[in-house]
Design a protein around this motif. Structure first.
Motif, PDB file in Angstrom:
ATOM      1  N   UNK A  28     -25.572  46.782  52.395  1.00 54.20           N
ATOM      2  CA  UNK A  28     -24.715  47.150  51.260  1.00 54.20           C
ATOM      3  C   UNK A  28     -23.323  47.616  51.703  1.00 54.20           C
TER       4      UNK A  28
ATOM      5  N   UNK B 296     -24.603  48.858  31.810  1.00 53.61           N
ATOM      6  CA  UNK B 296     -24.237  47.892  32.835  1.00 53.61           C
ATOM      7  C   UNK B 296     -25.375  47.699  33.845  1.00 53.61           C
TER       8      UNK B 296
ATOM      9  N   UNK C 229     -18.912  42.403  39.208  1.00 53.85           N
ATOM     10  CA  UNK C 229     -19.182  43.322  40.324  1.00 53.85           C
ATOM     11  C   UNK C 229     -18.136  43.251  41.424  1.00 53.85           C
ATOM     12  N   UNK C 230     -17.634  42.043  41.682  1.00 52.67           N
ATOM     13  CA  UNK C 230     -16.600  41.889  42.707  1.00 52.67           C
ATOM     14  C   UNK C 230     -15.349  42.661  42.306  1.00 52.67           C
TER      15      UNK C 230
ATOM     16  N   UNK D 263     -26.001  29.706  49.634  1.00 52.51           N
ATOM     17  CA  UNK D 263     -25.866  29.484  48.201  1.00 52.51           C
ATOM     18  C   UNK D 263     -25.353  28.110  47.840  1.00 52.51           C
TER      19      UNK D 263
ATOM     20  N   UNK E 246     -32.550  39.354  36.655  1.00 53.24           N
ATOM     21  CA  UNK E 246     -33.198  39.106  37.942  1.00 53.24           C
ATOM     22  C   UNK E 246     -34.614  39.666  37.944  1.00 53.24           C
TER      23      UNK E 246
ATOM     24  N   UNK F 287     -20.740  38.218  34.155  1.00 52.96           N
ATOM     25  CA  UNK F 287     -21.831  38.973  34.787  1.00 52.96           C
ATOM     26  C   UNK F 287     -21.799  38.786  36.301  1.00 52.96           C
TER      27      UNK F 287
ATOM     28  N   UNK G 134     -26.200  52.722  42.132  1.00 49.73           N
ATOM     29  CA  UNK G 134     -25.494  51.927  41.126  1.00 49.73           C
ATOM     30  C   UNK G 134     -24.744  50.781  41.793  1.00 49.73           C
ATOM     31  N   UNK G 135     -24.118  51.058  42.929  1.00 47.30           N
ATOM     32  CA  UNK G 135     -23.413  49.973  43.623  1.00 47.30           C
ATOM     33  C   UNK G 135     -24.419  48.914  44.067  1.00 47.30           C
ATOM     34  N   UNK G 136     -25.590  49.359  44.520  1.00 44.95           N
ATOM     35  CA  UNK G 136     -26.631  48.396  44.925  1.00 44.95           C
ATOM     36  C   UNK G 136     -27.003  47.487  43.764  1.00 44.95           C
ATOM     37  N   UNK G 137     -27.289  48.087  42.612  1.00 45.05           N
ATOM     38  CA  UNK G 137     -27.681  47.267  41.451  1.00 45.05           C
ATOM     39  C   UNK G 137     -26.535  46.349  41.035  1.00 45.05           C
ATOM     40  N   UNK G 138     -25.303  46.886  41.078  1.00 43.25           N
ATOM     41  CA  UNK G 138     -24.162  46.085  40.654  1.00 43.25           C
ATOM     42  C   UNK G 138     -23.944  44.874  41.547  1.00 43.25           C
ATOM     43  N   UNK G 139     -24.305  45.009  42.825  1.00 45.99           N
ATOM     44  CA  UNK G 139     -24.060  43.891  43.739  1.00 45.99           C
ATOM     45  C   UNK G 139     -25.020  42.736  43.499  1.00 45.99           C
ATOM     46  N   UNK G 140     -26.170  43.009  42.867  1.00 47.79           N
ATOM     47  CA  UNK G 140     -27.169  41.951  42.705  1.00 47.79           C
ATOM     48  C   UNK G 140     -26.620  40.714  41.978  1.00 47.79           C
ATOM     49  N   UNK G 141     -25.964  40.859  40.814  1.00 48.66           N
ATOM     50  CA  UNK G 141     -25.468  39.650  40.153  1.00 48.66           C
ATOM     51  C   UNK G 141     -24.436  38.908  40.991  1.00 48.66           C
ATOM     52  N   UNK G 142     -23.708  39.653  41.824  1.00 46.24           N
ATOM     53  CA  UNK G 142     -22.666  39.014  42.624  1.00 46.24           C
ATOM     54  C   UNK G 142     -23.265  38.212  43.769  1.00 46.24           C
ATOM     55  N   UNK G 143     -24.313  38.761  44.361  1.00 51.41           N
ATOM     56  CA  UNK G 143     -24.845  38.173  45.581  1.00 51.41           C
ATOM     57  C   UNK G 143     -25.782  37.003  45.289  1.00 51.41           C
ATOM     58  N   UNK G 144     -26.300  36.940  44.075  1.00 44.81           N
ATOM     59  CA  UNK G 144     -27.314  35.931  43.767  1.00 44.81           C
ATOM     60  C   UNK G 144     -26.699  34.534  43.817  1.00 44.81           C
ATOM     61  N   UNK G 145     -27.500  33.576  44.285  1.00 43.36           N
ATOM     62  CA  UNK G 145     -27.063  32.185  44.332  1.00 43.36           C
ATOM     63  C   UNK G 145     -26.595  31.749  42.943  1.00 43.36           C
TER      64      UNK G 145
ATOM     65  N   UNK H 146     -31.976  37.443  49.632  1.00 37.85           N
ATOM     66  CA  UNK H 146     -30.672  38.016  49.287  1.00 37.85           C
ATOM     67  C   UNK H 146     -30.819  39.475  48.900  1.00 37.85           C
TER      68      UNK H 146
END
Lengths: 341, 385
Positions: free
Chosen positions: B371, B24, A215-216, B316, B32, A211, A151-162, B363
């Motif tokens: 992670x 969520x 996550x942050x 980015x 994505x 969105x 879940x943390x992995x998926x949650x980080x995706x929106x944060x990390x994306x350009x 990314x």
């Protein structure tokens, strides 16, 4: 650590910051009071065209650009006072619009339009980010150990994306008859065009930003939840506190410093809103303060950049962020004096 | 830890919590994943209003570009083993082969080799094998899922996206290395010195952190464009025009990144006990020797984490690179605006999606490998206050 060693360690970093942050700021301040223009002269030109009975001649006065000996265009820089600021703020027009009581006309002016969006954007996303972040943190804290990692992995995706790409990803869901637009149309049983008016684009931007940043907030709050004092929770339970009361009176006060931290970072970042405008191509409807400066800085069709107006709008943007952060900075100062950090 | 019955959560709360979490996760991953799916279809399928058309791609399939059951199974198997290799043998190999202190660098090289190897097997080798198998197996080998990689080929090979990729790599690598070198020294000193001067530097950095980047670029742009004239008295004929130079962009991004870097590294260094360097000082080390021989061996977790965030900033960035580099020589993120501003045909749009997915893929790998470091980085500044 004596002064000399301290200077040797900190030196490179401080020099970089002075050279590339402090000095450019001074340049911006100076540029905002100056205008650099090509030097022109007025020349009398006689133009003749062959006519039926003879030549038809007319003399005209034309402005012509002047060149130096090497053939480069001559430029001159002159002091214009607050002229550039006035061009950005358009005070007369703004005043006239306000005198008429027409908010709409007032918000047509680029700077005020940008300011309105930037402030509402910052202030609306702030509670949403904090709230959603806290909810996710509580829910993850409640989940079984095994699924927390994924879940943390998926949650980080929106944060990390350009950021630009993230905004584009949301835009592609809606643009034209994108699947979410199609879903809304099916639900409402009528046609909707989400990119035709400002407020729908603004809603999508708010959604994108929450969105992207939630996550942050989640990760920070989740770390905070791990350090809640279990004894205090236990005594609250013994005193008969309900779940909600425990959250309200034990957990949230414990997390208050984290909330301030996330709020501080989010204020800084949301005030800089820029990528949304690029990603959603919304400049016809909605612009932000940073985009305004960016637009002035870009070369127009003839290759000129309005450096002076860009500098003026940059200075105004900066004044805004200082005002916005002042209370928080004062608190940091007091904490440091109190030895908390 | 068993929970007493009186404290067990009521079913409704459990359900609400699980339901919200599922919601969520879908929300976080969906946009994505969706653009990733879009990018493999013919334009008519990609922008179809019916989600099933987007997923199964009937038009793409009708054009004879599709995957059979065999292809899908083989593809999934390769993906599965790739992930297994990435978290198992790759990790061990990187940790064993790289000399101590160069772990981050080792990971970069390892990840690059892994990515190239994966691409060769997945795009080059796998289709050969599966097309052979499809021919043998008849009905099992008929395509059932529309899919094409032609947009990726168009973006990377025909449109020269690889040049933008190289630019991105140069800028990002430069920003990360210089930021860390400069920032580590400063962060260490700021963590150890409790003076007023140290604090003023930190507060100044905090204010600088808040500055919109366009404010700074407004200061650079005229200087960079005219830098050849300005520097001529000092450097003569060789004075460079800084506008359009990746090196200038690196310097600018390092400076912009510096406030964040020193705050973050400072909080990591505060977690390293000061007794360590005091002991070294008692044994007769200078501050620099103490830093080199006592602190450096234990600082890598913090440095790697900070490095990740520096990497993200460089990778980015849109604003600085798009203003300070000229259009022919862009990094990846600004280059993509060229696609969606063009938007003459839907093919252009799908190519833009393919470019966007190409930018996101590294990314994705990064989060997969790092992670833990990213999470610790996010919380590092916060937990200390």
């Amino acid at each position: 650590m004596n002064k000399k060693t301290f200077a040797a360690f900190v030196g490179p970093s401080v020099v970089m910051m002075i050279l590339f942050i402090a000095i450019p700021l001074i340049f911006v301040l100076i540029q905002s009071f100056q205008v650099t223009q090509p030097v022109t002269e007025l020349v009398e030109v006689e133009k003749c065209t062959p006519g039926f009975t003879g030549q038809i001649c007319e003399t005209k006065i034309e402005t012509r650009q002047m060149f130096d000996d090497a053939g480069n265009p001559l430029r001159q820089t002159k002091f214009v006072g607050f002229d550039s600021y006035n061009k950005v703020l358009e005070l007369q027009r703004a005043g006239a619009a306000l005198a008429e009581g027409s908010i709409k006309a007032f918000l047509q002016i680029d700077f005020w339009k940008a300011l309105r969006f930037t402030l509402t954007f910052t202030l609306i996303t702030l509670p949403l980010v904090l709230g959603v972040g806290l909810l996710i943190a509580l829910a993850v804290n409640n989940a079984t150990q095994r699924i927390k990692g994924p879940i943390i992995f998926i949650s980080l995706l929106p944060f990390i994306i350009t950021p630009v790409i993230g905004a584009l990803a949301i835009r592609w869901l809606f643009i034209g008859d994108g699947i979410l637009t199609a879903a809304i149309e099916w639900y409402l049983a009528r046609d909707v065009a989400l990119f035709a008016q400002g407020w729908t684009i603004e809603l999508m931007m708010l959604f994108y930003r929450v969105w992207h940043v939630a996550p942050f907030a989640f990760v920070v709050f989740y770390a905070g939840l791990q350090t809640v004092n279990q004894d205090t929770i236990e005594s609250a339970i013994i005193d008969g506190a309900s779940r909600f009361e425990r959250l309200r009176y034990v957990i949230i006060p414990h997390m208050m410093p984290l909330v301030v931290f996330v709020a501080l970072i989010h204020l800084m970042d949301a005030y800089r809103a820029f990528e949304e405008i690029v990603g959603f191509s919304s400049q016809a409807h909605i612009i932000s303060l940073q985009w305004l400066t960016y637009d002035f800085l870009q070369a127009d069709d003839s290759g000129n950049r309005s450096i002076s107006r860009a500098s003026a709008s940059a200075m105004l943007t900066m004044i805004g962020i200082v005002l916005l952060l002042f209370p928080l900075l004062r608190k940091t100062w007091q904490d440091y004096r109190g030895g908390k950090i | 830890m068993s929970v007493p019955k009186a404290l067990a959560q009521p079913l409704s709360l459990k359900l609400a919590s699980a339901g919200f979490l599922t919601f969520w996760c879908v929300l976080a991953a969906f946009p994505i994943l969706w653009i990733a799916v879009l990018s493999f279809k013919e334009p008519i399928d990609s922008f179809s209003a019916n989600p099933f058309n987007v997923i199964f791609g009937p038009v793409t399939l009708a054009k004879g570009k599709g995957l059979s059951a065999i292809d899908i199974i083989a593809g999934l198997a390769v993906l599965y083993y790739a992930v297994r290799v990435a978290v198992g043998p790759l990790k061990r190999a990187v940790e064993q082969l790289t000399p101590k202190g160069f772990l981050a660098f080792g990971w970069l090289v390892g990840a690059a080799i892994f990515a190239i190897g994966f691409l060769i097997i997945f795009v080059g080798f796998l289709p050969l094998v599966t097309s052979f198998l499809n021919g043998l197996l008849g009905p099992l080998g008929t395509p059932i899922l529309g899919m094409t990689i032609e947009h990726y080929q168009a973006v990377w090979i025909d449109n020269g996206f690889s040049r933008n990729f190289m630019n991105s790599m140069i800028v990002t690598a430069g920003v990360t290395t210089v930021s860390l070198t400069v920032g580590t020294l400063a962060g260490y000193a700021l963590a150890r010195a409790g003076t007023m001067l140290a604090f003023s530097i930190l507060i100044a950095a905090l204010i600088f952190r808040a500055l919109p980047h366009s404010v700074l670029v407004a200061g650079y742009l005229p200087v960079f464009i005219n830098s050849a004239e300005i520097l001529a008295p000092l450097l003569g004929e060789n004075a460079p025009t800084l506008y359009g130079q990746p090196v200038a962009v690196i310097a600018v991004l390092v400076a912009i990144n510096q406030p964040f870097t020193i705050w973050m590294l400072r909080s990591f260094f505060q977690n390293i006990p000061a007794e360590l360097d005091e002991a070294a000082r008692v044994d007769g080390c200078t501050h620099f020797q103490a830093f080199r021989w006592v602190i450096m061996p234990v600082m890598w977790p913090g440095v790697i984490t900070t490095g990740l965030f520096s990497f993200l900033l460089g990778y980015n960035d849109f604003l600085v690179t798009s203003l300070l580099l000229d259009a022919q020589n862009q990094t990846m993120v600004p280059a993509i605006t060229g696609y969606f501003n063009r938007e003459t045909t839907t093919t252009d749009q799908v190519e833009a999606v393919a470019a966007a997915v190409s930018i996101t893929a590294p990314l994705f790998l990064l989060v997969m490998i790092f992670q833990r470091q990213i999470v610790s980085g996010l919380t590092a500044g916060a937990v200390k206050g």
